[in-house]
Write an enzyme that holds these catalytic residues in place. Structure first.
Site, PDB file in Angstrom:
ATOM      1  N   LEU A   1      23.932  45.027  37.482  1.00 51.33           N
ATOM      2  CA  LEU A   1      24.716  43.801  37.585  1.00 51.33           C
ATOM      3  C   LEU A   1      26.044  43.869  36.805  1.00 51.33           C
ATOM      4  O   LEU A   1      26.063  44.149  35.603  1.00 51.33           O
ATOM      5  CB  LEU A   1      23.869  42.640  37.024  1.00 51.33           C
ATOM      6  N   ASP A   2      27.133  43.674  37.528  1.00 52.53           N
ATOM      7  CA  ASP A   2      28.477  43.584  36.930  1.00 52.53           C
ATOM      8  C   ASP A   2      28.862  44.824  36.143  1.00 52.53           C
ATOM      9  O   ASP A   2      29.674  44.758  35.223  1.00 52.53           O
ATOM     10  CB  ASP A   2      28.566  42.339  36.019  1.00 52.53           C
TER      11      ASP A   2
END
Ligand SMILES: Nc1nc2c(c(=O)[nH]1)N[C@@H](CN(C=O)c1ccc(C(=O)N[C@@H](CCC(=O)O)C(=O)O)cc1)CN2
Length: 288
Positions: free
Chosen positions: A230-231
Protein backbone atom coordinates in the site's frame (compact mmCIF):
# COMPACT_ATOMS: atom_id res chain seq x y z
CA UNK A 1 8.34 9.16 -44.67
CA UNK A 2 5.20 11.16 -45.27
CA UNK A 3 5.27 14.84 -44.22
CA UNK A 4 2.35 14.24 -41.91
CA UNK A 5 4.30 11.68 -39.88
CA UNK A 6 4.09 12.83 -36.26
CA UNK A 7 7.08 12.55 -33.93
CA UNK A 8 7.81 9.24 -32.23
CA UNK A 9 9.25 8.62 -28.77
CA UNK A 10 12.13 6.21 -28.14
CA UNK A 11 12.85 5.21 -24.55
CA UNK A 12 15.92 3.18 -23.62
CA UNK A 13 17.65 2.02 -20.46
CA UNK A 14 20.54 -0.32 -19.73
CA UNK A 15 23.62 -0.87 -17.62
CA UNK A 16 25.75 2.27 -17.91
CA UNK A 17 28.67 2.14 -20.35
CA UNK A 18 30.68 4.59 -22.45
CA UNK A 19 29.21 5.64 -25.80
CA UNK A 20 25.50 5.06 -25.21
CA UNK A 21 24.36 8.59 -26.07
CA UNK A 22 26.55 8.60 -29.18
CA UNK A 23 25.30 5.16 -30.25
CA UNK A 24 21.60 6.04 -29.97
CA UNK A 25 21.82 9.58 -31.37
CA UNK A 26 24.01 8.57 -34.33
CA UNK A 27 21.68 5.64 -35.05
CA UNK A 28 18.80 8.12 -35.29
CA UNK A 29 20.81 10.68 -37.32
CA UNK A 30 22.05 8.04 -39.81
CA UNK A 31 18.40 7.33 -40.67
CA UNK A 32 17.48 10.99 -41.07
CA UNK A 33 15.69 11.32 -37.73
CA UNK A 34 15.71 14.77 -36.13
CA UNK A 35 15.99 14.94 -32.32
CA UNK A 36 13.18 17.18 -31.07
CA UNK A 37 13.77 16.29 -27.40
CA UNK A 38 16.67 14.37 -25.93
CA UNK A 39 17.34 13.65 -22.27
CA UNK A 40 19.50 11.15 -20.46
CA UNK A 41 20.46 10.33 -16.89
CA UNK A 42 22.87 7.91 -15.29
CA UNK A 43 22.11 6.59 -11.82
CA UNK A 44 25.68 6.19 -10.66
CA UNK A 45 24.63 4.25 -7.58
CA UNK A 46 22.74 1.63 -9.57
CA UNK A 47 25.10 1.94 -12.58
CA UNK A 48 22.04 2.35 -14.80
CA UNK A 49 21.53 4.58 -17.83
CA UNK A 50 18.22 6.13 -18.93
CA UNK A 51 17.45 7.95 -22.17
CA UNK A 52 14.35 9.45 -23.78
CA UNK A 53 14.31 10.81 -27.34
CA UNK A 54 11.49 12.44 -29.25
CA UNK A 55 12.27 12.09 -32.94
CA UNK A 56 10.79 13.96 -35.91
CA UNK A 57 10.53 11.33 -38.63
CA UNK A 58 9.62 13.62 -41.52
CA UNK A 59 13.01 13.27 -43.23
CA UNK A 60 13.66 9.68 -42.22
CA UNK A 61 14.91 7.38 -44.95
CA UNK A 62 13.23 4.28 -43.50
CA UNK A 63 9.86 3.23 -42.15
CA UNK A 64 9.16 3.07 -38.43
CA UNK A 65 8.97 -0.73 -38.78
CA UNK A 66 12.43 -0.86 -40.36
CA UNK A 67 13.74 1.54 -37.70
CA UNK A 68 12.37 -0.74 -34.98
CA UNK A 69 13.94 -3.82 -36.53
CA UNK A 70 17.37 -2.22 -36.89
CA UNK A 71 17.24 -0.63 -33.43
CA UNK A 72 16.52 -4.01 -31.87
CA UNK A 73 19.94 -5.21 -33.10
CA UNK A 74 21.64 -2.18 -31.54
CA UNK A 75 19.66 -2.65 -28.32
CA UNK A 76 20.74 -6.27 -28.05
CA UNK A 77 24.37 -5.24 -28.53
CA UNK A 78 24.15 -2.90 -25.51
CA UNK A 79 21.71 -4.97 -23.44
CA UNK A 80 19.09 -2.22 -23.69
CA UNK A 81 15.51 -2.39 -22.50
CA UNK A 82 13.56 -0.17 -24.92
CA UNK A 83 10.27 0.74 -26.52
CA UNK A 84 9.17 3.03 -29.32
CA UNK A 85 5.81 4.78 -29.25
CA UNK A 86 4.63 6.18 -32.59
CA UNK A 87 3.35 9.75 -32.39
CA UNK A 88 -0.38 10.23 -32.32
CA UNK A 89 -0.88 6.82 -30.69
CA UNK A 90 -3.36 7.52 -27.87
CA UNK A 91 -3.29 5.28 -24.82
CA UNK A 92 -6.63 4.02 -23.51
CA UNK A 93 -6.93 5.23 -19.92
CA UNK A 94 -9.66 3.88 -17.62
CA UNK A 95 -10.27 6.01 -14.55
CA UNK A 96 -11.48 4.54 -11.25
CA UNK A 97 -13.00 6.75 -8.55
CA UNK A 98 -15.05 6.40 -5.41
CA UNK A 99 -17.02 9.32 -3.92
CA UNK A 100 -14.65 12.30 -4.19
CA UNK A 101 -14.94 14.10 -7.53
CA UNK A 102 -12.09 16.64 -7.65
CA UNK A 103 -9.35 14.47 -9.16
CA UNK A 104 -11.70 12.89 -11.71
CA UNK A 105 -13.12 16.29 -12.63
CA UNK A 106 -9.63 17.73 -13.15
CA UNK A 107 -8.62 14.85 -15.44
CA UNK A 108 -11.85 15.10 -17.45
CA UNK A 109 -11.40 18.86 -17.82
CA UNK A 110 -7.78 18.53 -19.00
CA UNK A 111 -8.70 15.64 -21.31
CA UNK A 112 -11.50 17.69 -22.89
CA UNK A 113 -9.01 20.58 -23.27
CA UNK A 114 -6.63 18.21 -25.13
CA UNK A 115 -4.01 18.68 -22.40
CA UNK A 116 -4.08 14.93 -21.74
CA UNK A 117 -3.51 13.09 -25.04
CA UNK A 118 -5.37 9.87 -24.34
CA UNK A 119 -8.71 8.14 -24.88
CA UNK A 120 -10.94 7.51 -21.86
CA UNK A 121 -13.08 4.46 -22.80
CA UNK A 122 -14.89 4.43 -19.45
CA UNK A 123 -14.93 5.34 -15.79
CA UNK A 124 -15.46 2.75 -13.04
CA UNK A 125 -16.74 3.68 -9.58
CA UNK A 126 -17.93 1.85 -6.49
CA UNK A 127 -20.45 4.65 -5.95
CA UNK A 128 -23.16 6.12 -8.18
CA UNK A 129 -22.72 9.84 -7.41
CA UNK A 130 -20.20 10.59 -10.20
CA UNK A 131 -22.28 9.09 -13.03
CA UNK A 132 -23.84 12.37 -14.26
CA UNK A 133 -20.49 14.19 -14.44
CA UNK A 134 -18.91 11.31 -16.37
CA UNK A 135 -21.82 10.82 -18.79
CA UNK A 136 -21.96 14.62 -19.40
CA UNK A 137 -18.50 14.13 -20.94
CA UNK A 138 -19.91 11.39 -23.17
CA UNK A 139 -17.95 8.69 -21.34
CA UNK A 140 -19.51 5.34 -20.27
CA UNK A 141 -19.85 4.93 -16.50
CA UNK A 142 -19.66 1.53 -14.83
CA UNK A 143 -20.94 1.26 -11.24
CA UNK A 144 -19.17 -1.68 -9.57
CA UNK A 145 -20.06 -1.71 -5.86
CA UNK A 146 -17.57 -3.42 -3.53
CA UNK A 147 -19.15 -5.78 -0.98
CA UNK A 148 -16.66 -5.97 1.93
CA UNK A 149 -17.66 -9.61 2.31
CA UNK A 150 -17.04 -10.45 -1.34
CA UNK A 151 -14.33 -8.19 -2.77
CA UNK A 152 -13.07 -10.81 -5.27
CA UNK A 153 -16.41 -10.62 -7.12
CA UNK A 154 -16.13 -6.84 -7.45
CA UNK A 155 -12.57 -6.94 -8.74
CA UNK A 156 -13.37 -9.76 -11.14
CA UNK A 157 -15.97 -7.43 -12.63
CA UNK A 158 -13.44 -4.58 -12.70
CA UNK A 159 -10.86 -6.79 -14.42
CA UNK A 160 -13.44 -7.82 -17.03
CA UNK A 161 -14.38 -4.19 -17.78
CA UNK A 162 -10.71 -3.23 -18.10
CA UNK A 163 -10.11 -6.12 -20.48
CA UNK A 164 -13.22 -5.43 -22.59
CA UNK A 165 -12.22 -1.77 -22.95
CA UNK A 166 -8.61 -2.60 -23.78
CA UNK A 167 -7.20 -0.46 -20.98
CA UNK A 168 -3.55 0.50 -21.53
CA UNK A 169 -3.44 2.41 -18.24
CA UNK A 170 -5.65 2.60 -15.14
CA UNK A 171 -5.84 5.70 -12.93
CA UNK A 172 -7.11 5.58 -9.34
CA UNK A 173 -8.55 9.09 -8.94
CA UNK A 174 -9.18 8.83 -5.19
CA UNK A 175 -10.46 5.27 -5.58
CA UNK A 176 -10.67 4.17 -1.98
CA UNK A 177 -10.32 0.43 -2.24
CA UNK A 178 -7.20 -1.68 -1.94
CA UNK A 179 -6.42 -3.24 -5.32
CA UNK A 180 -5.86 -7.02 -5.16
CA UNK A 181 -2.40 -8.41 -6.01
CA UNK A 182 -3.57 -9.98 -9.30
CA UNK A 183 -4.71 -6.63 -10.68
CA UNK A 184 -1.52 -4.93 -9.45
CA UNK A 185 0.47 -7.56 -11.34
CA UNK A 186 -1.56 -7.35 -14.55
CA UNK A 187 -1.17 -3.56 -14.70
CA UNK A 188 2.28 -3.21 -13.19
CA UNK A 189 3.83 0.08 -14.29
CA UNK A 190 0.54 1.33 -15.72
CA UNK A 191 -1.72 1.50 -12.64
CA UNK A 192 -1.45 5.02 -11.20
CA UNK A 193 -2.74 6.27 -7.84
CA UNK A 194 -2.95 9.62 -6.10
CA UNK A 195 -2.28 9.35 -2.40
CA UNK A 196 -3.43 12.34 -0.41
CA UNK A 197 -0.23 12.81 1.56
CA UNK A 198 3.42 13.68 0.89
CA UNK A 199 4.73 10.10 1.00
CA UNK A 200 6.35 8.44 2.79
CA UNK A 201 4.43 10.31 5.48
CA UNK A 202 0.97 9.09 6.44
CA UNK A 203 0.62 5.92 4.38
CA UNK A 204 -2.86 4.31 4.30
CA UNK A 205 -6.29 5.65 5.14
CA UNK A 206 -7.12 9.05 6.71
CA UNK A 207 -3.81 10.85 6.04
CA UNK A 208 -5.30 14.31 6.71
CA UNK A 209 -6.41 13.29 10.21
CA UNK A 210 -2.91 11.94 10.83
CA UNK A 211 -1.39 15.17 9.48
CA UNK A 212 -3.64 17.32 11.66
CA UNK A 213 -2.83 15.24 14.75
CA UNK A 214 0.91 15.59 13.93
CA UNK A 215 0.66 19.39 13.58
CA UNK A 216 2.41 19.48 10.19
CA UNK A 217 3.21 22.80 8.42
CA UNK A 218 3.04 21.22 4.96
CA UNK A 219 0.51 18.81 3.46
CA UNK A 220 0.91 17.24 0.08
CA UNK A 221 -0.02 14.64 -2.47
CA UNK A 222 1.86 11.84 -4.18
CA UNK A 223 1.20 10.28 -7.58
CA UNK A 224 2.71 6.80 -7.71
CA UNK A 225 2.49 3.49 -9.50
CA UNK A 226 0.41 1.00 -7.56
CA UNK A 227 1.97 -2.13 -6.12
CA UNK A 228 0.68 -4.74 -3.70
CA UNK A 229 2.37 -2.85 -0.85
CA UNK A 230 0.00 0.00 0.00
CA UNK A 231 1.27 3.43 -1.11
CA UNK A 232 4.83 2.10 -1.53
CA UNK A 233 5.04 2.05 -5.35
CA UNK A 234 7.49 4.12 -7.47
CA UNK A 235 6.77 7.84 -7.12
CA UNK A 236 5.90 9.73 -10.31
CA UNK A 237 5.10 13.24 -9.00
CA UNK A 238 4.60 15.07 -5.70
CA UNK A 239 3.79 18.54 -4.44
CA UNK A 240 3.05 20.31 -1.17
CA UNK A 241 1.10 23.27 0.15
CA UNK A 242 1.73 25.24 3.39
CA UNK A 243 -0.72 24.99 6.28
CA UNK A 244 -0.74 26.61 9.71
CA UNK A 245 -1.83 25.87 13.28
CA UNK A 246 -5.14 27.60 12.47
CA UNK A 247 -6.11 24.96 9.88
CA UNK A 248 -8.44 22.30 11.22
CA UNK A 249 -8.71 18.88 9.58
CA UNK A 250 -11.47 19.99 7.18
CA UNK A 251 -9.29 22.93 6.09
CA UNK A 252 -6.46 20.49 5.37
CA UNK A 253 -8.85 18.39 3.27
CA UNK A 254 -9.97 21.50 1.37
CA UNK A 255 -6.42 22.74 0.78
CA UNK A 256 -5.38 19.23 -0.21
CA UNK A 257 -7.92 18.91 -3.05
CA UNK A 258 -6.10 21.32 -5.38
CA UNK A 259 -2.68 19.76 -4.84
CA UNK A 260 -4.08 16.22 -5.25
CA UNK A 261 -5.76 17.12 -8.54
CA UNK A 262 -2.76 18.92 -10.02
CA UNK A 263 -0.29 16.23 -8.94
CA UNK A 264 -2.37 13.39 -10.39
CA UNK A 265 -3.00 15.14 -13.71
CA UNK A 266 0.70 16.07 -14.03
CA UNK A 267 1.73 12.52 -13.14
CA UNK A 268 -0.69 11.07 -15.71
CA UNK A 269 0.59 13.46 -18.39
CA UNK A 270 4.19 12.45 -17.67
CA UNK A 271 3.17 8.81 -17.99
CA UNK A 272 1.27 9.40 -21.24
CA UNK A 273 4.24 11.29 -22.69
CA UNK A 274 6.60 8.42 -21.77
CA UNK A 275 8.59 10.70 -19.48
CA UNK A 276 8.61 8.24 -16.57
CA UNK A 277 11.23 5.48 -16.50
CA UNK A 278 11.05 2.99 -13.62
CA UNK A 279 13.98 1.10 -12.11
CA UNK A 280 13.22 -0.91 -8.97
CA UNK A 281 11.11 1.25 -6.69
CA UNK A 282 12.34 4.56 -8.07
CA UNK A 283 11.65 6.61 -11.19
CA UNK A 284 13.48 8.96 -13.48
CA UNK A 285 11.05 11.60 -14.78
CA UNK A 286 12.20 13.60 -17.80
CA UNK A 287 9.99 16.65 -17.17
CA UNK A 288 8.48 18.81 -19.86
N1 LIG B 1 -2.82 -2.55 -3.80
C1 LIG B 1 -2.94 -1.23 -3.65
N2 LIG B 1 -4.16 -0.65 -3.62
C2 LIG B 1 -4.28 0.69 -3.47
C3 LIG B 1 -3.13 1.47 -3.32
C4 LIG B 1 -1.85 0.84 -3.36
O1 LIG B 1 -0.79 1.51 -3.28
N3 LIG B 1 -1.80 -0.50 -3.52
N4 LIG B 1 -3.29 2.81 -3.10
C5 LIG B 1 -4.53 3.13 -2.42
C6 LIG B 1 -4.40 4.34 -1.72
N5 LIG B 1 -5.41 4.73 -0.81
C7 LIG B 1 -5.53 6.08 -0.80
O2 LIG B 1 -4.75 6.79 -1.44
C8 LIG B 1 -6.14 3.90 0.05
C9 LIG B 1 -5.57 3.35 1.19
C10 LIG B 1 -6.33 2.51 2.02
C11 LIG B 1 -7.65 2.24 1.70
C12 LIG B 1 -8.49 1.33 2.53
O3 LIG B 1 -8.11 0.95 3.62
N6 LIG B 1 -9.67 0.96 1.98
C13 LIG B 1 -10.58 -0.01 2.63
C14 LIG B 1 -12.04 0.26 2.32
C15 LIG B 1 -12.41 1.68 2.70
C16 LIG B 1 -13.88 1.94 2.31
O4 LIG B 1 -14.63 0.98 2.03
O5 LIG B 1 -14.24 3.13 2.29
C17 LIG B 1 -10.27 -1.40 2.04
O6 LIG B 1 -9.94 -1.46 0.81
O7 LIG B 1 -10.46 -2.36 2.77
C18 LIG B 1 -8.20 2.79 0.56
C19 LIG B 1 -7.46 3.63 -0.26
C20 LIG B 1 -5.68 2.73 -3.32
N7 LIG B 1 -5.53 1.28 -3.47
Amino acid sequence: MSDATPNFTLVTSCADQIGLVAAVSSFIAERGGCLVESANHTDVHQGWFFMRNVVNADAMSCSIEAFREDFDSLAQRYGMQWYLRPGGEKQRVVIMASHASHCLADILYRWQADELQCDIPCVISNHENLRSMVEWHGIPFHHVPVDPDDKPAAFAAVEDILERHGADCVVLARYMQIIPPSLCETYVGRLINIHHSFLPSFIGANPYQKAFDRGVKLIGATCHYVTEDLDQGPIIEQDVVRVTHSSNKDELVRLGRDVESSVLSRGLRYHLEDRVLVRGNKTVVFNA
